[in-house]
Motif scaffolding. Structure first.
Motif, PDB file in Angstrom:
ATOM      1  N   UNK A 156     -94.696 -67.555 -75.826  1.00 37.85           N
ATOM      2  CA  UNK A 156     -93.945 -66.319 -76.045  1.00 37.85           C
ATOM      3  C   UNK A 156     -94.810 -65.114 -75.684  1.00 37.85           C
ATOM      4  N   UNK A 157     -94.191 -64.106 -75.081  1.00 34.47           N
ATOM      5  CA  UNK A 157     -94.869 -62.865 -74.706  1.00 34.47           C
ATOM      6  C   UNK A 157     -94.348 -61.730 -75.595  1.00 34.47           C
ATOM      7  N   UNK A 158     -95.268 -60.890 -76.081  1.00 34.53           N
ATOM      8  CA  UNK A 158     -94.907 -59.835 -77.026  1.00 34.53           C
ATOM      9  C   UNK A 158     -95.438 -58.482 -76.564  1.00 34.53           C
ATOM     10  N   UNK A 159     -94.718 -57.422 -76.933  1.00 37.96           N
ATOM     11  CA  UNK A 159     -95.190 -56.062 -76.746  1.00 37.96           C
ATOM     12  C   UNK A 159     -96.003 -55.618 -77.963  1.00 37.96           C
ATOM     13  N   UNK A 160     -96.980 -54.744 -77.713  1.00 38.63           N
ATOM     14  CA  UNK A 160     -97.711 -54.058 -78.773  1.00 38.63           C
ATOM     15  C   UNK A 160     -97.144 -52.635 -78.862  1.00 38.63           C
ATOM     16  N   UNK A 161     -96.780 -52.220 -80.066  1.00 39.81           N
ATOM     17  CA  UNK A 161     -96.048 -50.970 -80.278  1.00 39.81           C
ATOM     18  C   UNK A 161     -96.870 -49.989 -81.117  1.00 39.81           C
ATOM     19  N   UNK A 162     -96.845 -48.726 -80.721  1.00 39.17           N
ATOM     20  CA  UNK A 162     -97.376 -47.645 -81.551  1.00 39.17           C
ATOM     21  C   UNK A 162     -96.295 -47.283 -82.572  1.00 39.17           C
ATOM     22  N   UNK A 176     -88.883 -80.140 -83.692  1.00 35.50           N
ATOM     23  CA  UNK A 176     -88.519 -78.731 -83.825  1.00 35.50           C
ATOM     24  C   UNK A 176     -89.161 -78.117 -85.063  1.00 35.50           C
ATOM     25  N   UNK A 177     -89.364 -78.907 -86.098  1.00 30.00           N
ATOM     26  CA  UNK A 177     -90.059 -78.394 -87.282  1.00 30.00           C
ATOM     27  C   UNK A 177     -91.482 -77.986 -86.927  1.00 30.00           C
ATOM     28  N   UNK A 178     -92.131 -78.765 -86.059  1.00 31.18           N
ATOM     29  CA  UNK A 178     -93.473 -78.404 -85.597  1.00 31.18           C
ATOM     30  C   UNK A 178     -93.441 -77.097 -84.812  1.00 31.18           C
ATOM     31  N   UNK A 179     -92.442 -76.949 -83.938  1.00 35.44           N
ATOM     32  CA  UNK A 179     -92.309 -75.720 -83.157  1.00 35.44           C
ATOM     33  C   UNK A 179     -92.109 -74.529 -84.085  1.00 35.44           C
ATOM     34  N   UNK A 180     -91.257 -74.687 -85.080  1.00 32.78           N
ATOM     35  CA  UNK A 180     -91.002 -73.581 -86.008  1.00 32.78           C
ATOM     36  C   UNK A 180     -92.283 -73.192 -86.754  1.00 32.78           C
ATOM     37  N   UNK A 194     -90.956 -62.958 -71.304  1.00 31.11           N
ATOM     38  CA  UNK A 194     -90.115 -64.144 -71.357  1.00 31.11           C
ATOM     39  C   UNK A 194     -90.600 -65.146 -72.388  1.00 31.11           C
ATOM     40  N   UNK A 195     -89.853 -66.217 -72.476  1.00 26.12           N
ATOM     41  CA  UNK A 195     -90.188 -67.372 -73.313  1.00 26.12           C
ATOM     42  C   UNK A 195     -90.187 -68.595 -72.402  1.00 26.12           C
ATOM     43  N   UNK A 196     -91.268 -69.344 -72.401  1.00 23.04           N
ATOM     44  CA  UNK A 196     -91.379 -70.543 -71.574  1.00 23.04           C
ATOM     45  C   UNK A 196     -91.447 -71.768 -72.477  1.00 23.04           C
ATOM     46  N   UNK A 197     -90.605 -72.745 -72.212  1.00 26.07           N
ATOM     47  CA  UNK A 197     -90.583 -73.978 -72.997  1.00 26.07           C
ATOM     48  C   UNK A 197     -91.021 -75.130 -72.107  1.00 26.07           C
ATOM     49  N   UNK A 217     -85.660 -68.190 -85.133  1.00 28.88           N
ATOM     50  CA  UNK A 217     -84.507 -69.088 -85.083  1.00 28.88           C
ATOM     51  C   UNK A 217     -84.008 -69.276 -83.658  1.00 28.88           C
ATOM     52  N   UNK A 218     -83.890 -68.170 -82.922  1.00 39.33           N
ATOM     53  CA  UNK A 218     -83.377 -68.271 -81.553  1.00 39.33           C
ATOM     54  C   UNK A 218     -84.355 -69.001 -80.637  1.00 39.33           C
ATOM     55  N   UNK A 219     -85.655 -68.809 -80.851  1.00 39.94           N
ATOM     56  CA  UNK A 219     -86.642 -69.531 -80.059  1.00 39.94           C
ATOM     57  C   UNK A 219     -86.569 -71.032 -80.333  1.00 39.94           C
ATOM     58  N   UNK A 220     -86.385 -71.403 -81.590  1.00 37.24           N
ATOM     59  CA  UNK A 220     -86.215 -72.818 -81.944  1.00 37.24           C
ATOM     60  C   UNK A 220     -84.957 -73.374 -81.287  1.00 37.24           C
ATOM     61  N   UNK A 221     -83.882 -72.591 -81.294  1.00 34.93           N
ATOM     62  CA  UNK A 221     -82.641 -73.003 -80.632  1.00 34.93           C
ATOM     63  C   UNK A 221     -82.867 -73.298 -79.157  1.00 34.93           C
ATOM     64  N   UNK A 222     -83.552 -72.399 -78.454  1.00 31.51           N
ATOM     65  CA  UNK A 222     -83.806 -72.585 -77.020  1.00 31.51           C
ATOM     66  C   UNK A 222     -84.670 -73.820 -76.793  1.00 31.51           C
ATOM     67  N   UNK A 223     -85.698 -74.005 -77.622  1.00 29.73           N
ATOM     68  CA  UNK A 223     -86.559 -75.174 -77.468  1.00 29.73           C
ATOM     69  C   UNK A 223     -85.779 -76.467 -77.683  1.00 29.73           C
ATOM     70  N   UNK A 224     -84.918 -76.494 -78.689  1.00 29.92           N
ATOM     71  CA  UNK A 224     -84.127 -77.690 -78.950  1.00 29.92           C
ATOM     72  C   UNK A 224     -83.175 -78.015 -77.821  1.00 29.92           C
ATOM     73  N   UNK A 225     -82.512 -77.001 -77.277  1.00 28.49           N
ATOM     74  CA  UNK A 225     -81.599 -77.220 -76.158  1.00 28.49           C
ATOM     75  C   UNK A 225     -82.355 -77.680 -74.915  1.00 28.49           C
ATOM     76  N   UNK A 226     -83.526 -77.088 -74.666  1.00 27.67           N
ATOM     77  CA  UNK A 226     -84.301 -77.468 -73.482  1.00 27.67           C
ATOM     78  C   UNK A 226     -84.712 -78.934 -73.553  1.00 27.67           C
TER      79      UNK A 226
END
Length: 371
Positions: free
Chosen positions: A14-20, A64-68, A129-132, A243-252
């Motif tokens: 997962x890629x994240x922004x750093x915010x002020x 998926x529990x491990x991913x979460x 993005x998110x890469x699985x 939750x949504x990231x877990x969903x994408x990983x499970x579907x992939x």
């Protein structure tokens, strides 16, 4: 298709922004945030292309529990590290209003090489993005599984779309990240391959002619990983929530399992042209879940929820075999009911008229579920 079968492991990046937190702008604070987060998680936390970004890389997971658990640990570590530096972490495909021209490319050889070669494309690359990664039980089948999975990517994109704003304006897209990314060479859906040798032969030729510097710079929405024996899904925006990231990983993973079983059985599949896939991805990026999308297997344009239900029906046996059906189907139904990240970001802006409020919403959603 149980999880103790060879392969079918999971990994997620997962890629994240750093915010002020004062201005809600991007903050080029990666060095400070990285040093604090890496003290806890080591190489699971990595630099990204710009100094206002960081990346998390999960260990190899079996369930998926491990991913979460990994996502919770990594998001918590990054949020705590950012807070200690007076910053925040945001999971969105684009920042709602910060401009790319105020960002700095990370002084790392790989990223400086990208800047030297791709110039303006690199400077404007303020997207996430998110890469699985899904383990392959037999890498020799990699091209064949890729050929089958590639026609199911657009509903994954629609479900995960999380980048409606660009430079302070509504882009009109659910995933404008996709449109920014599609300008890069070797991006978008992969072509069909007659054999594994054909796959590697094309990549060898691309390197030989200088089309790419090395095989890791093939940026298709789905590719065979050069580093791991995995099929790598690169089509989705980073998800707002765990939750949504877990969903994408499970579907992939369920897609890979289902297509592997179909390949072993010799089940026929649609020979979908790459340009048809590009058109279907464009609709998913443009409309998300709000309009009709393309079922490329059936050559039909149908309501987005119906295409998502077809995807669920296709992978249900694999999800049930892993014990993941209840969790993943409920998460999908929630997104269909409440909207993907793009729809929820837009709802905040429509209610407040304030892009800073949208950033606050993204920051809060990024932290949801980490307690």
């Amino acid at each position: 298709m149980p999880s103790d079968a060879p392969g079918f492991t999971l990994g997620i990046e997962e890629e994240y922004f750093i915010i002020d937190p004062e201005t809600r702008e991007l903050s080029s604070s990666a060095k400070t945030v990285l040093s604090r987060a890496q003290a806890q998680l080591g190489e699971q936390i990595q630099p990204e292309l710009q100094l206002s970004q960081v990346e998390s890389v999960s260990p190899v997971c079996a369930t998926l529990a491990d991913i979460r658990r990994s996502l919770v640990q990594q998001r918590r570590s990054l949020i705590d590290a950012a807070a200690a530096a007076g910053k925040q972490i945001a999971a969105a495909g684009t920042h709602p209003f910060s401009h790319w021209d105020t960002q700095e490319v990370t002084p790392k050889e790989r990223y400086q090489s990208l800047l030297q070669q791709y110039q303006q494309l690199t400077r404007e690359q303020g997207i996430q993005g998110c890469h699985v990664h899904v383990g392959l039980p037999d890498p020799a089948f990699g091209h064949a599984i890729l050929n089958r999975v590639r026609s199911w990517l657009s509903p994954l994109l629609a479900l995960s779309a999380n980048s409606p704003f660009w430079l302070g304006e509504d882009s009109g897209y659910a995933s404008f990240r996709t449109e920014v990314w599609m300008r890069w060479p070797l991006s978008g859906p992969p072509p069909l391959f007659a054999s594994l040798e054909a796959y590697h032969g094309l990549i060898h030729s691309l390197v030989a002619i200088g089309g790419i510097e090395d095989p890791t710079k093939v940026y298709w929405d789905l590719r065979l990983s050069e580093r791991y024996p995995t099929l790598e899904f690169r089509v989705t925006d980073i998800c707002l929530t765990i939750d949504e990231a877990v969903m994408v990983a499970g579907l992939a993973r369920a897609l890979v399992q289902t297509c592997y079983e179909e390949e072993l059985k010799g089940t026929p599949y649609a020979d979908v042209h790459q340009d048809l896939l590009r058109a279907s991805h464009w609709r998913a990026a443009r409309y998300g879940l709000d309009e009709k999308l393309v079922d490329v297997n059936e050559q039909q344009v149908i309501p987005a929820p119906e295409l998502v239900q077809r995807l669920l029906a296709f992978v249900r046996p694999a999800l049930e075999a892993e014990g993941d059906w209840d969790e993943v189907s409920l998460l999908v139904e929630r997104v269909l009911r409440e909207g993907n990240g793009a729809a929820r970001q837009r709802a905040v802006y429509q209610m407040t008229g304030d892009m800073q409020a949208v950033v606050d919403f993204i920051v809060a959603e990024t932290a949801a579920g980490i307690k």
